[in-house]
Write a protein that holds these residues in place. Structure first.
Motif, short mmCIF file in Angstrom:
data_model
loop_
_atom_site.label_atom_id
_atom_site.label_comp_id
_atom_site.label_asym_id
_atom_site.label_seq_id
_atom_site.Cartn_x
_atom_site.Cartn_y
_atom_site.Cartn_z
N VAL A 1 44.40 27.21 40.19
CA VAL A 1 43.21 28.08 40.23
C VAL A 1 42.55 27.94 41.59
CG1 VAL A 1 42.76 28.00 37.73
CG2 VAL A 1 41.81 26.21 39.24
N ARG A 2 41.67 28.88 41.86
CA ARG A 2 40.89 28.82 43.11
C ARG A 2 39.72 27.86 42.88
NH1 ARG A 2 38.75 34.31 44.71
NH2 ARG A 2 38.69 33.43 46.83
N THR A 3 39.55 26.96 43.82
CA THR A 3 38.48 25.97 43.70
C THR A 3 37.68 25.91 44.98
OG1 THR A 3 39.96 24.22 44.43
CG2 THR A 3 39.76 24.56 42.05
N ARG A 4 36.45 25.43 44.86
CA ARG A 4 35.56 25.29 46.01
C ARG A 4 35.46 23.80 46.36
NH1 ARG A 4 31.82 28.06 44.13
NH2 ARG A 4 32.07 29.99 45.33
N CYS A 5 35.65 23.50 47.66
CA CYS A 5 35.62 22.10 48.11
C CYS A 5 34.57 21.92 49.20
CB CYS A 5 36.99 21.68 48.64
SG CYS A 5 38.31 21.76 47.40
N ARG A 6 34.08 20.70 49.33
CA ARG A 6 33.08 20.35 50.34
C ARG A 6 33.49 19.02 50.99
NH1 ARG A 6 30.62 22.13 45.79
NH2 ARG A 6 29.33 24.01 45.98
N ILE A 7 33.43 19.00 52.32
CA ILE A 7 33.77 17.76 53.04
C ILE A 7 32.81 17.59 54.20
CG2 ILE A 7 36.23 17.88 52.45
CD1 ILE A 7 36.73 18.86 55.34
N PRO A 8 32.55 16.33 54.64
CA PRO A 8 31.77 16.06 55.85
C PRO A 8 32.69 15.68 57.00
CG PRO A 8 31.71 14.14 54.47
CD PRO A 8 32.62 15.13 53.77
N ILE A 9 32.30 16.05 58.22
CA ILE A 9 33.01 15.61 59.42
C ILE A 9 31.97 14.97 60.33
CG2 ILE A 9 34.40 16.32 61.41
CD1 ILE A 9 35.43 18.65 59.79
N ASN A 10 32.20 13.72 60.70
CA ASN A 10 31.23 12.98 61.49
C ASN A 10 31.58 13.04 62.97
OD1 ASN A 10 29.05 11.38 62.01
ND2 ASN A 10 30.04 9.47 61.50
N ASP B 1 34.57 26.03 39.71
CA ASP B 1 33.83 24.94 40.36
C ASP B 1 34.20 23.57 39.80
OD1 ASP B 1 32.42 26.61 42.12
OD2 ASP B 1 30.94 27.10 40.57
N TYR B 2 34.55 23.51 38.54
CA TYR B 2 34.88 22.21 37.92
C TYR B 2 36.24 22.32 37.26
CZ TYR B 2 29.87 21.66 38.64
OH TYR B 2 28.62 21.61 39.20
N PRO B 3 37.32 22.26 38.07
CA PRO B 3 38.66 22.35 37.48
C PRO B 3 39.06 21.03 36.82
CG PRO B 3 38.84 22.03 39.85
CD PRO B 3 37.38 22.14 39.55
N ASP B 4 40.14 21.11 36.07
CA ASP B 4 40.66 19.88 35.45
C ASP B 4 41.19 18.93 36.52
OD1 ASP B 4 40.01 21.05 33.06
OD2 ASP B 4 42.03 21.83 32.70
N LYS B 5 41.77 19.48 37.58
CA LYS B 5 42.29 18.68 38.68
C LYS B 5 41.76 19.25 39.98
CE LYS B 5 46.63 17.20 40.85
NZ LYS B 5 48.10 17.30 40.82
N GLU B 6 41.12 18.42 40.78
CA GLU B 6 40.55 18.87 42.05
C GLU B 6 41.66 19.14 43.08
OE1 GLU B 6 37.48 19.55 42.81
OE2 GLU B 6 36.43 18.78 41.04
N ALA B 7 41.38 20.11 43.96
CA ALA B 7 42.29 20.36 45.07
C ALA B 7 42.18 19.20 46.06
CB ALA B 7 41.94 21.67 45.75
N LEU C 1 30.68 20.94 55.46
CA LEU C 1 31.35 22.23 55.35
C LEU C 1 31.73 22.51 53.90
CD1 LEU C 1 32.76 20.65 58.08
CD2 LEU C 1 33.28 23.04 58.52
N GLU C 2 31.87 23.83 53.62
CA GLU C 2 32.34 24.28 52.30
C GLU C 2 33.42 25.33 52.51
OE1 GLU C 2 29.71 25.34 48.64
OE2 GLU C 2 30.18 27.25 49.63
N PHE C 3 34.46 25.30 51.70
CA PHE C 3 35.54 26.27 51.81
C PHE C 3 36.19 26.42 50.44
CE2 PHE C 3 36.90 22.09 53.16
CZ PHE C 3 38.02 21.84 52.40
N VAL C 4 37.05 27.44 50.33
CA VAL C 4 37.74 27.76 49.09
C VAL C 4 39.23 27.50 49.29
CG1 VAL C 4 38.33 29.57 47.43
CG2 VAL C 4 36.02 29.45 48.38
N VAL C 5 39.83 26.80 48.35
CA VAL C 5 41.28 26.58 48.34
C VAL C 5 41.88 27.53 47.32
CG1 VAL C 5 43.13 24.92 47.94
CG2 VAL C 5 40.98 24.15 48.98
N ASP C 6 42.72 28.47 47.81
CA ASP C 6 43.32 29.47 46.92
C ASP C 6 44.43 28.84 46.07
OD1 ASP C 6 41.65 31.53 47.68
OD2 ASP C 6 42.98 32.21 49.30
#
Length: 222
Positions: free
Chosen positions: A209-218, A122-128, A162-167
């Protein structure tokens, strides 16, 4: 002077007729009794003869010989053994040697166990991130989002989270809606995110690493 009648003389005159009358009556009764007995006897004989005629003669019962049941022999079906693998048999015709049976080797490949999925950091050193940054992602969304006609007719608009996982390889999986607007708009937002190009994966300790991301779409009607 009047002569008086002797009552005894008058009684003597009547005695004889009375005696004859009594004998006649007694004889008649005796005759009637005999005739009644004969009639009763005749009637009883006739009834007895009639009853004998009505009683059927005893029938002779003849027992039929019992037929012994015939037992038919049922032929047992031949059981054909299931076909087995062909086994090559070799024998030396010149010498009486024992038969050697050679069976083909059976190769059993071990099943590959699926690799366990790497944990999600959830808290990587570098975000996807989207390739090209936020500006490139906004341009991709503007070009690929199609406002649903039903939502336009109903006047639905708003922001979908939305929430999704980046492998590790950057592919996007496990897309889900955190907060939606309507069924049509939520479905369109999910479709666009799944069509995104591969992201740059997150890193922890210098490794992807696998990380979890969240984004909004208007979604806004103009």
């Amino acid at each position: 002077m009047e002569s008086k009648k002797n009552p005894q003389v008058d009684n003597e005159k009547l005695r004889l007729p009375l005696i004859f009358l009594g004998f006649f009556i007694v004889g008649s009764l005796v005759t009637l009794s005999f005739s009644f007995k004969e009639e009763v006897a005749i009637v009883s004989d006739q009834n007895e003869a009639r009853e004998r005629a009505e009683i059927p003669e005893e029938l002779e019962v003849v027992e039929e010989p019992k037929e012994e049941p015939v037992v038919q022999e049922v032929e047992e079906p031949e059981i054909t053994p299931p076909p087995s693998e062909e086994i090559e048999v070799k024998k030396n015709e010149d010498k009486d040697e024992p038969i050697v049976v050679e069976t083909p080797p059976i190769d059993i490949e071990p099943e590959e166990e699926p690799e366990p999925e790497a944990p999600i950091v959830d808290y990587p050193d570098k975000e996807a991130g989207f390739p090209g940054g936020m500006a490139a992602m906004k341009k991709f969304l503007a070009e690929n989002v199609k406002y649903p006609e039903v939502a336009m007719e109903m006047g639905d608009q708003g922001k979908v989270f939305l929430e999704f996982v980046v492998d590790k390889d950057g592919s996007i999986t496990q897309v889900k809606i955190l907060r939606g607007v309507s069924r049509e708009i939520d479905a369109e937002a999910r479709r666009v995110v799944r069509q995104m190009p591969k992201w740059a994966p997150g890193e922890a300790n210098g490794e992807p690493v696998r990380t979890r991301c969240r984004i909004p779409i208007n979604f806004t009607l103009q």
